[in-house]
Scaffold this active site. Structure first.
Site, short mmCIF file in Angstrom:
data_model
loop_
_atom_site.label_atom_id
_atom_site.label_comp_id
_atom_site.label_asym_id
_atom_site.label_seq_id
_atom_site.Cartn_x
_atom_site.Cartn_y
_atom_site.Cartn_z
N THR A 192 2.91 -11.74 -1.07
CA THR A 192 2.84 -12.91 -1.47
C THR A 192 4.19 -13.72 -1.02
O THR A 192 4.07 -14.90 -0.61
CB THR A 192 2.43 -13.11 -2.90
OG1 THR A 192 1.13 -12.46 -3.05
CG2 THR A 192 2.14 -14.61 -3.23
N LYS A 210 -4.54 -1.60 -3.57
CA LYS A 210 -6.06 -1.59 -4.51
C LYS A 210 -7.01 -2.15 -3.08
O LYS A 210 -8.23 -2.11 -3.37
CB LYS A 210 -5.72 -2.36 -5.66
CG LYS A 210 -5.11 -1.76 -7.02
CD LYS A 210 -5.00 -2.64 -7.94
CE LYS A 210 -4.19 -4.09 -7.82
NZ LYS A 210 -2.90 -3.72 -7.45
N GLN A 217 -2.43 -7.27 -9.86
CA GLN A 217 -1.33 -6.52 -10.01
C GLN A 217 -1.45 -5.25 -10.62
O GLN A 217 -2.53 -4.40 -10.34
CB GLN A 217 -0.76 -7.33 -11.28
CG GLN A 217 -0.06 -8.99 -10.90
CD GLN A 217 -1.31 -10.04 -10.74
OE1 GLN A 217 -1.90 -9.93 -11.53
NE2 GLN A 217 -1.13 -10.63 -9.68
N LYS A 240 -7.16 -2.33 -0.24
CA LYS A 240 -7.80 -1.22 0.74
C LYS A 240 -9.06 -0.45 0.13
O LYS A 240 -10.27 -0.25 0.75
CB LYS A 240 -7.11 -0.12 1.24
CG LYS A 240 -7.37 0.95 2.08
CD LYS A 240 -6.18 1.84 2.46
CE LYS A 240 -7.27 3.15 2.92
NZ LYS A 240 -6.54 4.04 3.64
N VAL A 298 -3.89 8.34 3.45
CA VAL A 298 -2.60 8.63 4.47
C VAL A 298 -2.24 7.67 5.34
O VAL A 298 -1.73 7.87 6.31
CB VAL A 298 -3.14 9.85 5.06
CG1 VAL A 298 -2.99 11.02 4.03
CG2 VAL A 298 -4.24 9.94 5.74
N ASP A 322 0.88 -3.79 -6.20
CA ASP A 322 0.92 -3.57 -4.91
C ASP A 322 0.61 -2.20 -4.64
O ASP A 322 1.29 -1.41 -3.82
CB ASP A 322 2.65 -3.89 -4.38
CG ASP A 322 2.87 -5.12 -4.73
OD1 ASP A 322 2.08 -6.07 -4.29
OD2 ASP A 322 3.94 -5.49 -5.28
N GLU A 323 -0.39 -1.55 -5.04
CA GLU A 323 -0.63 -0.24 -4.98
C GLU A 323 -1.69 0.15 -3.76
O GLU A 323 -2.50 1.10 -3.67
CB GLU A 323 -1.29 0.61 -6.48
CG GLU A 323 -0.18 0.29 -7.67
CD GLU A 323 -0.80 -0.83 -8.34
OE1 GLU A 323 -1.35 -1.66 -7.90
OE2 GLU A 323 -0.11 -0.89 -9.53
N GLY A 338 -1.68 -10.30 -3.78
CA GLY A 338 -1.72 -10.22 -2.40
C GLY A 338 -2.48 -9.16 -1.94
O GLY A 338 -2.06 -7.81 -2.07
N HIS A 339 -3.64 -9.10 -1.72
CA HIS A 339 -4.41 -7.91 -1.16
C HIS A 339 -4.65 -7.83 0.16
O HIS A 339 -5.12 -8.77 0.87
CB HIS A 339 -5.85 -7.85 -1.96
CG HIS A 339 -5.68 -7.68 -3.67
ND1 HIS A 339 -6.64 -7.86 -4.31
CD2 HIS A 339 -4.52 -7.51 -4.37
CE1 HIS A 339 -6.24 -7.47 -5.69
NE2 HIS A 339 -5.10 -7.49 -5.68
P1 IMP Z 1 3.94 -14.20 -12.00
O1 IMP Z 1 2.83 -13.39 -12.13
O2 IMP Z 1 3.94 -14.73 -10.78
O3 IMP Z 1 4.07 -14.90 -13.24
O4 IMP Z 1 5.07 -12.91 -11.97
C1 IMP Z 1 5.62 -12.20 -13.14
C2 IMP Z 1 6.03 -10.72 -12.68
O5 IMP Z 1 4.88 -10.12 -11.89
C3 IMP Z 1 7.01 -10.74 -11.50
O6 IMP Z 1 7.71 -9.81 -11.59
C4 IMP Z 1 6.09 -10.75 -10.23
O7 IMP Z 1 6.93 -10.03 -9.10
C5 IMP Z 1 5.11 -9.64 -10.53
N1 IMP Z 1 4.00 -9.85 -9.95
C6 IMP Z 1 2.98 -10.80 -9.96
N2 IMP Z 1 1.75 -10.85 -9.08
C7 IMP Z 1 2.25 -9.39 -8.59
C8 IMP Z 1 1.54 -8.84 -7.55
O8 IMP Z 1 0.36 -9.05 -7.19
N3 IMP Z 1 2.25 -7.52 -7.16
C9 IMP Z 1 3.47 -7.00 -7.68
N4 IMP Z 1 4.00 -7.90 -8.54
C10 IMP Z 1 3.46 -9.02 -8.89
#
Ligand code: IMP
Length: 429
Positions: free
Chosen positions: A304, A16, A228, A18, A418, A13-14, A40-41
């Site tokens: 997501t 990316k 991720q 954008k 920003v 969720d940084e 979720g981008h």
């Molecule tokens: P999984 O990828 O659904 O197996 O989840 C494993 C861990 O990764 C959990 O803590 C999720 O919240 C985290 N996670 C998976 N995908 C994302 C993402 O795109 N953004 C932030 N956290 C994620």
């Protein structure tokens, strides 16, 4: 510049999406190479907001080919929904999207299994997965016997294969899945659904590995879009509170099939503070009003799952580690505008581990859990920066903050963000 990589340096969720969308026009091909619908981008284009889960963020530019590479796990219903959503808004994603035949399919049983196992506690806490079937799908990929790849969807013996796997899954899952979930494991229905997926997605299937290698040989430029963040990397993250793929820079080659010799530039993306969704240690987490303030100003709710994200100060120990691990050349520092409302800002520069100062991220989640952040306090800038468009235009204290982070993680700043819009970005590279 054959291949540029955009890699998250925190727990995902940084923002990316954008950055990838902005960099995409300088490239010919954008590649997603790991993760799946757990990602979720968010891409903002004018007044329009697009939320993508599988489709690479270059899809809004018709001249760019977008590739879903072998390392991605695909949930076909969700991918088809993403395609239709884009089409409803006048975009034609089928023209410039290519899906690897080698990518694995997240099958209905994976989602059931994820839901059932996610309730289990590991080291006193649930991993808190996204319930998208990601872990179980990767587990079957490694196990091989029960795996389904995209190419299998168009095989003539698909129906028989599905029946065999469903038989096995019914035995394996009967002790953990609910009765209703077990009823969903109907071989005939699932095979029928697979045929529909094949009809819709079949025309986009390709050997993307050769496609990428051929294009690199021909001098085309690739943009590799990580999903991720590095702290969620299966091998190098805060295990077991991680995702099931190599989400740091080390995963680019294995997931895409692009060998390391082509990777020339790695841009690490980090927020100016920290967030985490799901379970696991998070040394700088703020469980007080300050954490809530960051969550509200930064609108920190999952793309997501909609879950509120855990929020905290910037952790320079963790990001210094992930920047090294991912081989980062430049830092893209995001969401600086969110910190405009704080009189003082803390940055974690080391941890106190059982009374000892440490400046390396421990490999064990249990040890990281015992780490207390040692903070350096910087003055806030208390001034809106969302209109800033050059480095010189930042208030002095914001500039100090940016410089200090760059110094702490030993990586030069490449991009500053920003706000969510494209224009709210300052490129220094
Ligand atoms: P999984 O990828 O659904 O197996 O989840 C494993 C861990 O990764 C959990 O803590 C999720 O919240 C985290 N996670 C998976 N995908 C994302 C993402 O795109 N953004 C932030 N956290 C994620």
């Amino acid at each position: 510049m054959p291949a540029t990589c955009v890699i998250g340096l925190q727990w995902g969720d940084e923002a990316k999406g954008k950055l990838v969308d902005l960099l995409a026009p300088r490239h010919d091909i954008v590649v997603r190479y790991q993760g799946g619908a757990n990602a979720g981008h968010t891409v903002v284009f004018g007044k329009e907001v697009y939320k993508l889960h599988h489709i690479p963020s270059g899809i809004l530019s018709p001249q760019i080919t977008n590739v879903i590479a072998p390392g991605v796990v695909i949930e076909p219903n969700m991918l088809i929904r993403e395609l239709t959503n884009l089409e409803d808004r006048g975009i034609q994603p089928r023209r410039n999207l290519m899906i690897s035949q080698r990518a694995h399919v997240v099958m209905p049983w994976h989602i059931l299994e994820d839901r059932a196992i996610n309730k289990t506690v590991v080291s006193g806490e649930s991993i808190g997965t996204t319930n998208r079937g990601i872990g179980p799908c990767y587990r079957d990929k490694v196990g091989r016997t029960h795996a389904v790849r995209m190419a299998d969807l168009v095989r003539p013996d698909l129906t028989t294969r599905i029946a065999e796997i469903v038989d096995a899954k019914r035995v394996l899952l009967s002790s953990i899945a609910s009765k209703e979930d077990m009823e969903e494991l109907n071989a005939e229905r699932i095979a029928q659904q697979c045929h529909q997926w094949a009809d819709t997605l079949g025309p986009m299937l390709a050997d993307t590995t050769y496609f990428l290698l051929d294009n690199l040989d021909a001098g085309r430029k690739l943009l590799m879009e990580g999903a991720q963040g590095s702290l969620l990397d299966i091998d190098h993250g805060t295990y077991p509170f991680v995702t099931s793929s190599n989400a740091s820079g080390v995963g680019v080659s294995s997931g895409s099939g692009v060998p390391a010799r082509w990777i020339e530039r790695v841009i690490g993306v980090a927020k100016a503070y920290s967030t985490r969704v799901g379970g696991g240690p998070f040394p700088t987490e703020l469980l007080d009003d300050t954490g809530q303030k960051i969550r509200e100003i930064g609108r920190e709710y999952g793309t997501t799952t909609g879950r509120p994200r855990r929020c905290g100060w910037f952790d320079a120990v963790a990001v210094r580690y992930t920047a090294r691990l991912s081989g980062v050349h430049y830092l893209s520092l995001m969401m600086l505008d969110v910190l405009s409302h704080f009189e003082t800002i803390q940055v974690c520069v080391a941890y106190d581990l059982d009374g000892e100062r440490v400046d390396r991220l421990p490999s064990e989640a249990e040890t990281l859990r015992r780490c207390k952040p040692i903070y350096e306090t910087l003055d806030g800038w208390m001034q809106d920066v969302s209109e800033v468009r050059s480095l010189d235009a930042f208030p002095t204290n914001a500039r100090r903050y940016i410089d200090r982070i760059s110094e702490l993680i030993a990586v030069p700043i490449g991009v500053l963000s920003v706000g969510p819009d494209r224009e709210q970005t300052i490129f220094l590279i």
